[in-house]
Design an enzyme around this catalytic site. Structure first.
Site, PDB file in Angstrom:
ATOM      1  N   ASP A 145       0.821  -1.210   0.000  1.00  0.00           N
ATOM      2  CA  ASP A 145       0.000   0.000   0.000  1.00  0.00           C
ATOM      3  C   ASP A 145       0.858   1.265   0.000  1.00  0.00           C
ATOM      4  OD1 ASP A 145      -2.451   1.227  -0.080  1.00  0.00           O
ATOM      5  OD2 ASP A 145      -3.302  -0.030   1.487  1.00  0.00           O
ATOM      6  N   ASP A 157     -10.392   2.044  -4.058  1.00  0.00           N
ATOM      7  CA  ASP A 157     -10.949   1.641  -2.756  1.00  0.00           C
ATOM      8  C   ASP A 157     -12.466   1.587  -2.823  1.00  0.00           C
ATOM      9  OD1 ASP A 157      -8.723   1.191  -1.304  1.00  0.00           O
ATOM     10  OD2 ASP A 157      -8.788   3.040  -0.125  1.00  0.00           O
TER      11      ASP A 157
HETATM   12  C1  GLA Z   1      -5.888   1.541   1.829  1.00  0.00           C
HETATM   13  C2  GLA Z   1      -6.198   0.369   0.922  1.00  0.00           C
HETATM   14  C3  GLA Z   1      -7.315  -0.445   1.519  1.00  0.00           C
HETATM   15  C4  GLA Z   1      -6.878  -0.940   2.893  1.00  0.00           C
HETATM   16  C5  GLA Z   1      -6.506   0.248   3.772  1.00  0.00           C
HETATM   17  C6  GLA Z   1      -5.895  -0.202   5.078  1.00  0.00           C
HETATM   18  O1  GLA Z   1      -6.931   2.450   1.859  1.00  0.00           O
HETATM   19  O2  GLA Z   1      -6.507   0.792  -0.357  1.00  0.00           O
HETATM   20  O3  GLA Z   1      -7.634  -1.543   0.693  1.00  0.00           O
HETATM   21  O4  GLA Z   1      -5.790  -1.797   2.729  1.00  0.00           O
HETATM   22  O5  GLA Z   1      -5.564   1.099   3.139  1.00  0.00           O
HETATM   23  O6  GLA Z   1      -5.500   0.835   5.877  1.00  0.00           O
END
Ligand code: GLA
Length: 720
Positions: free
Chosen positions: A458, A523
Site C-alpha cells: 500500500d 478503494d
Molecule cells: C488503503 C487500501 C485499503 C486498505 C486500507 C488499510 O486504503 O486501499 O484496501 O488496505 O488502506 O488501511
C-alpha cells in the site's frame, strides 16, 4: 532561402515501423532529428519515398522562416524555428545550454525497432531514442539524455514520447478522478491552444498517466482512436497542443520537480518508457492493443507464465482494524469452503497499529493478537491449500511509531518546517540505501518465516514536501527506489506476487505493473462505481491484474444496497476477490457466492486471456465482454445502471464474435430468469440457450428480460 525539403532539410531516408495494423513513418533529413511523417492505419508495403517526401513539404509563407524545418520530429526542442511544445527544457549554471538543435549522428534500424542518436555539439547534449513497434501495434519509446558538456545540466523537462495526431483527432478522453472515483473519463475538445494534464503527487488518483484521443465520430468500436500511456508511477505530464498551422501533437513524460535532475558531465538521464497505440476499431481497438501488449511485454509473472489468478479473500472490509487470530482462522475456514484460494490479511497486524494513528512502520507482529507471530495463521491458511497474503505499507510511518522515534531523519521533509502529515503518516526516504536495506531485510525475512505468497503493497498518501536529508526534491528517486525494492524482493523470492495498491488506483500504471502482478483499481468497492471504474481502467490494463472484489451490502463507502448477483457479475471479470466477513453471510448468500466463485473459475481462462470487447456507449446500460482469441467463446456483461430511456430497453448487441459462426448463448447459474412475462426466446436463453450467428448478435441484437436499475446478467456464448 531554402524551400521546404531542399537544402538542409532535404530528405535522405524514409524509415518505417510496421505493426499488424499500423505503421509509423519517419523521414530522415540532412539536418535535425527524423520527422514523424505519419502514424496510423498500416500502409501498403511498397511506398514511393519521393512521393512521401513531396507530401511532407508544404509551401512556405512569405513572412515565414527562410530555412524550412520539418513539421514535427521525434523530439522537438526550444529555440529553433518550430515554436512547438518543447520536449526538452534544460540549462547550465551560467545560463547556456538552454537551446538544443540535435543532428542525427546515427540511425539504426532492425525489424520492429529504430534507434536514433542525436547530438548537439554546441549545447553539449546527446540523445538516444529507441522506438519499437510490434505485433500488438503498440509503439514503445525509450529515450536517454546525456550531458556531453563540461558543466552540470539542470533538466526541467525531458519527455518520454512525442506523437503526431491527425488534425481532426482533437477529441480527448482524459482519465481525471480523485480517491474512490478514479478513471472518470472526461471529454476535452482541443480546437486551439494546449491541453496540459499534470499530476504532481506521485500518486495518480487525480490524473491517470494515460489519455485517449479520437475524432468527433470515433466511438468505442469505429473510427480512428489513439491512446498513450506513460510507464511511470511518479508525477507526470501529458500535453497536447494544436499549433497555429493546425498540427496536433501529443506528448507524455515525467513531471520533474526543481533540481531533481542535475546531470554531471557525462551523466545520463533515462526517461520512463512511453507507450502509444492507434486503431481503426475505435477506443475498444486501442484497449485490445494495450491489453495484449501489457500481457506480452509489461507484466512479469513468477515462473514466466501466469497461473490461474487465485480468488482471494481480503480481510479489510470484513474486519478493518478489529483483528482476532482465532476469528481470522474461522474466516479462512469459511473462505476455503466458498472456493477462495488466497487469504490476505490486511492492515492492523503489526506493532501498535490498532487504528490508523499509530504503529505504521513497525513491521513486527502485534503479539497481543498473534502471540506466536503470523506463522500459525499462515499455516492454517496453507493447510486449506490456500495461499497466504499480507498487507504492508513500507514507504510510510506514523509519527507515533517506534520506527519514526528511532529514525526521525528518515522522513521526507523540509528540515526546519513543520512536518506535514496525511492520514497521520509521513513518507520515508527509501532512496537511502540504509532505509531500503532495512525494509528489504525485514520484509524478506517475514516472507520466508511466515510463508508469505503475496504482498499487498500500500501507499496511502501523496508526496507533498518530499525533500531528502539534503533538502532536495526526491519524488523521482522515490519511484526508482521503489522499483528496485520490488525487484529485489522478487529476485529473493521468485514465487512471490505483489499487488500495487496505493489507496486503490494511485499506482495502477504500467511502470508499477512492470514490477508487480496486481493493481487495486479503487478503494471504491460499490458495484455501480466499480462498473464504471473497471470499464475505463480496462482500456489500459488487462482485467486479470485488476483486483475486483465482492464486498458487503450496503457498501461502506456510499451506503448503496445492491444484490449479491449484481456485485458478483461485475467483479468476476477481473482478478476476483471477496472483501467481506464470510462468517456473517446468510446461508443463501453463501451458497450463491460459492456458485459465483465456481462460475468465475470456470470462465477465467477466457476472461483472463481474451480480447476485450466494449459495446458502444448507451445512456443507461453498459455492455462489455471478452472473446477468446479464436472467437469460439464470448463472455459478456450486461449491466443496467438506470431505467432505460424508453419502456423497452434496446436489444442487446454483442460485439466481437465471428459473423458467420453460430453460437449458443446461455445465462449461466446461479442466475435465474427475471422480468414479468418472458418471451419464448428469453425462456430459451435461460434454458438450453438461444442459437444466433455472430452477425445476428452484433447487428440485430436480442431482447433480454427487462433489467431493473443496478442489476446485471452475465451471458456465455459458445460456437457450435
Ligand atoms: C488503503 C487500501 C485499503 C486498505 C486500507 C488499510 O486504503 O486501499 O484496501 O488496505 O488502506 O488501511
Amino acid at each position: 532561402m531554402e524551400r521546404a525539403g531542399s537544402g538542409a532539410s532535404s530528405p535522405t531516408r524514409l524509415l518505417r515501423l510496421d505493426g499488424t495494423a499500423t505503421t509509423l513513418l519517419l523521414i530522415a533529413r540532412r539536418t535535425g532529428l527524423p520527422e514523424i511523417a505519419y502514424w496510423g492505419t498500416r500502409l501498403p508495403q511498397t511506398l514511393d519515398a519521393e512521393a512521401v517526401f513531396a507530401l511532407r513539404a508544404p509551401d512556405t509563407p512569405n513572412n515565414g522562416p527562410d530555412n524550412w524545418r520539418p513539421l514535427i520530429t521525434v523530439l522537438d526542442t526550444i529555440g529553433q524555428w518550430n515554436f512547438d511544445l518543447p520536449g526538452l527544457l534544460a540549462d547550465r549554471p551560467d545560463g547556456t545550454g538552454w537551446t538544443a538543435d540535435f543532428q542525427t549522428k546515427s540511425l539504426e534500424t532492425s525489424p520492429g525497432a529504430l534507434t536514433v542518436h542525436g547530438l548537439d555539439e554546441i549545447s553539449g547534449l546527446e540523445v538516444e531514442i529507441i522506438i519499437t513497434l510490434g505485433l500488438e501495434d503498440v509503439l514503445c519509446t525509450r529515450q536517454t539524455l546525456t550531458n556531453r558538456g563540461t558543466t552540470p545540466l539542470n533538466v526541467q523537462r525531458f519527455i518520454s514520447g512525442n506523437y503526431l495526431l491527425p488534425e481532426n483527432a482533437g477529441e480527448f478522453r482524459v482519465a481525471h478522478g480523485s480517491w474512490a472515483r478514479e478513471f472518470d473519463f472526461q471529454p476535452v475538445s482541443l480546437t486551439q491552444g494546449g491541453l496540459v494534464i499534470e499530476s504532481r503527487r506521485n500518486r495518480s488518483h487525480d490524473h491517470y498517466p494515460a489519455i485517449l484521443a479520437g475524432t468527433s465520430s470515433t466511438s468505442q468500436n469505429s473510427g480512428m482512436a489513439y491512446a498513450a500511456h506513460l510507464g511511470w508511477s511518479g508525477s507526470h505530464r501529458i500535453a497536447a497542443e494544436r499549433m497555429e498551422d493546425g498540427r496536433l501533437r501529443l506528448s507524455v513524460g515525467e513531471y520533474l520537480y526543481p533540481g531533481e535532475v542535475i546531470l554531471a558531465p557525462g551523466e545520463t538521464l533515462t526517461a520512463p518508457p512511453a507507450y502509444a497505440t492507434c486503431s481503426s476499431e475505435g477506443y475498444a481497438g486501442c484497449a485490445r492493443a494495450f491489453q495484449a501488449y501489457a500481457r506480452s511485454s509489461i507484466i512479469r509473472w513468477p515462473g514466466g507464465r501466469m497461473k490461474p489468478r487465485p480468488v482471494l479473500l481480503n480481510s479489510w472490509e470484513g474486519n478493518y482494524f478489529d483483528l482476532d487470530e482465532r476469528r481470522l482462522m474461522r474466516e479462512a475456514d469459511a473462505a476455503a469452503e466458498l472456493g477462495v484460494e488466497r487469504f490476505v490479511l490486511d492492515d492492523g497486524w503489526f506493532g501498535s497499529r490498532r487504528d490508523d494513528t499509530k504503529g505504521l512502520g513497525d513491521w513486527f507482529a502485534a503479539l497481543a493478537i498473534f502471540p506466536n507471530g503470523l506463522r500459525p495463521l499462515s499455516d492454517h491458511v496453507h493447510a486449506h491449500g490456500m495461499q497466504f497474503g499480507l498487507w504492508y505499507e513500507p514507504e510510510m510511518a506514523n509519527p507515533n511509531s517506534d520506527l519514526y522515534r528511532q529514525h526521525p531523519d528518515w522522513a521526507l521533509h523540509v528540515r526546519g518546517r513543520p512536518m506535514l502529515t496525511s492520514r497521520q503518516q509521513i513518507v520515508i526516504d527509501i532512496s537511502r540505501k540504509d532505509v531500503s536495506d532495512y525494509l528489504f531485510a525485514a520484509i524478506s525475512k517475514q516472507v520466508t518465516d511466515w510463508r508469505i505468497d503475496y504482498i499487498k503493497w500500500d501507499f496511502n498518501r501523496d508526496l507533498i514536501e518530499a525533500a531528502d536529508a539534503q533538502g532536495r526534491a526526491a519524488y523521482r528517486k522515490q519511484v526508482l527506489a521503489l522499483y528496485a525494492l520490488w525487484d529485489r524482493l522478487h529476485e529473493a523470492h521468485p514465487e512471490l506476487e505483489i499487488e500495487s495498491c496505493a489507496s486503490g488506483g494511485g499506482r495502477a500504471d504500467w511502470g508499477a505493473l512492470a514490477h508487480t502482478q496486481r493493481i487495486w483499481l479503487s478503494d471504491n468497492t460499490s458495484a455501480p462505481s466499480r462498473l464504471r471504474i473497471q470499464n475505463a481502467g480496462w482500456h489500459f490494463v488487462p482485467p486479470e491484474v485488476t483486483g475486483c472484489h465482492i464486498s458487503h451490502s450496503p457498501n461502506w463507502m456510499d451506503g448503496l444496497s445492491t444484490t449479491l448477483d449484481y456485485r458478483a457479475a461485475i467483479a468476476i471479470f477481473g482478478h476476483l476477490g471477496v472483501e467481506l466477513d464470510p462468517l456473517t453471510l446468510p446461508a443463501d448468500e453463501s451458497r450463491r457466492l460459492k456458485a459465483w466463485i465456481a462460475l468465475h473459475k470456470r470462465l477465467r481462462p477466457v476472461l483472463h486471456s481474451g480480447n476485450a470487447q466494449f459495446a458502444d456507449d448507451e445512456p443507461a446500460r453498459i455492455i462489455r465482454g471478452v472473446t477468446s482469441r479464436d472467437a469460439s467463446t464470448g463472455i459478456y456483461l450486461v449491466a443496467q445502471e438506470n431505467w432505460p430511456p424508453s419502456r423497452l430497453p434496446a436489444p442487446v448487441r454483442l460485439p466481437g464474435l465471428a459473423r458467420e459462426r453460430l453460437y449458443r448463448i446461455t445465462v449461466p447459474a446461479p442466475q435465474t430468469i427475471g422480468g414479468h412475462r418472458p418471451s419464448d426466446a428469453q425462456q430459451k436463453l435461460f434454458g438450453d440457450g438461444l442459437v444466433l450467428s455472430g452477425a445476428m448478435m452484433s447487428d440485430i441484437g436480442f431482447y433480454l428480460p427487462a433489467l431493473q436499475p443496478q442489476s446485471a446478467l452475465v451471458l456465455e456464448c459458445h460456437a457450435i
